[in-house]
Scaffold this active site. Structure first.
Site: not given
Length: 308
Positions: A113, A177
């Site tokens: 992805h 993140h």
């Protein structure tokens, strides 16, 4: 040459941020789609990471250029082959090697992805445009220096600037993140087996990995997850360096400090640095659009920039 750099998240279709945040992200995506439609690129060079779906510790290069590429289809993204122009990919890899950058190559790269989402979002299909994919390690220690990533991006851009093409460079990943990706030093034996070579997992195994991330995002959004918080100040400072072409400032970033400041997956910003370095190699540039929001539901400081 033109550029789109954007965060990706496997949680785009699996988490529900507040309606105003979702609307702002959609507006940013629509703006980027308009930008690339107006530019109408004839060639895309995509800098993207992998999340132990195509690259594993049995062989982990700092970066690798694909002569062919197949998407694995994780998190519901499209699967199947990209339209990679093999002669262009071969010539680009040789040109980078000729500039003393040791670019690895793959004649059958598998991507996830991280590389697929920007192509889906911008063009609707992963094979809509000719794409040369360049994997940039953003998850597996040890990491090469940010200086070396900048030099690699510059070498790529110097060659692309010689082509009779409208080139779009994409940087996919980041910003701050810290999703629940196993670290080798603390991994269980089962996790180490996956990190070493977890290629082509069963549907049940892939679903279990994905559900772990989805559940962590739910907990993170409610303040319950034991992962590092987002760092909007770090994100905005990095984006400013990119916007002002002050890329040498990023040379001072060290892997340990990046992880401490912005999470273990902040290393994905290497894709942005490579893309902006490639763009700068073609000449002065201007940023046309810039978007940023810290979005806990996506476990990401979520940014998007376009430039040409």
């Amino acid at each position: 040459m033109a550029l789109v750099c954007m965060s990706h998240s496997p949680l785009l279709e699996f988490s529900d941020p507040p309606a105003d945040v979702r609307a702002a992200v959609d507006d940013a995506f629509n703006s980027a789609r308009g930008f690339v439609k107006d530019y109408d690129p004839t060639l895309i060079v995509s800098f993207a990471p992998d999340h132990y779906n195509g690259f594993f510790y049995e062989l982990m290069p700092p970066f690798c250029l694909g002569y062919e590429a197949v998407a694995v289809g994780d998190y519901g993204t499209q699967s199947g082959p990209l339209d990679v122009p093999i002669p262009v990919a071969e010539a680009l890899s040789q040109a980078v090697l000729d500039r003393d950058i040791d670019m690895a190559i793959s004649r059958r790269m598998e991507i996830d992805h991280g590389a697929v989402q920007p192509l889906e979002i911008l063009f609707g299909h992963i094979a809509a445009k000719p794409v040369v994919p360049i994997f940039v390690n953003g998850v597996a220690k040890p990491f090469t220096s940010m200086r070396r990533i900048r030099q690699m991006g510059t070498a790529v851009g110097e060659y692309l600037a010689t082509l009779d093409e409208r080139v779009l460079v994409i940087g996919s990943g980041g910003l701050s993140h810290d999703p629940p990706v196993p670290q080798w030093a603390t991994a269980t034996d089962q996790q180490k087996a996956m990190l070493l070579n977890g290629r082509h997992p069963t549907a049940a195994a892939r679903d279990a990995r994905q559900q772990r991330v989805i559940e962590t995002a739910r907990q993170f959004a409610t303040g319950e997850a034991d992962i590092r918080d987002l760092n909007p100040a770090w994100d905005r400072s990095f984006m400013t360096n990119c916007a002002t072409a002050d890329l040498e400032q990023i040379d001072a970033f060290t892997p340990d400090q990046m992880a401490a400041d912005a999470g273990n997956s902040a290393h994905e910003v290497r894709t942005w640095l490579a893309a902006f370095s490639a763009l700068r190699a073609a000449g002065p540039y201007r940023v046309e659009t810039s978007f940023y929001r810290p979005i806990p539901e996506f476990i990401a400081g979520f940014g998007l920039m376009t430039a040409r």
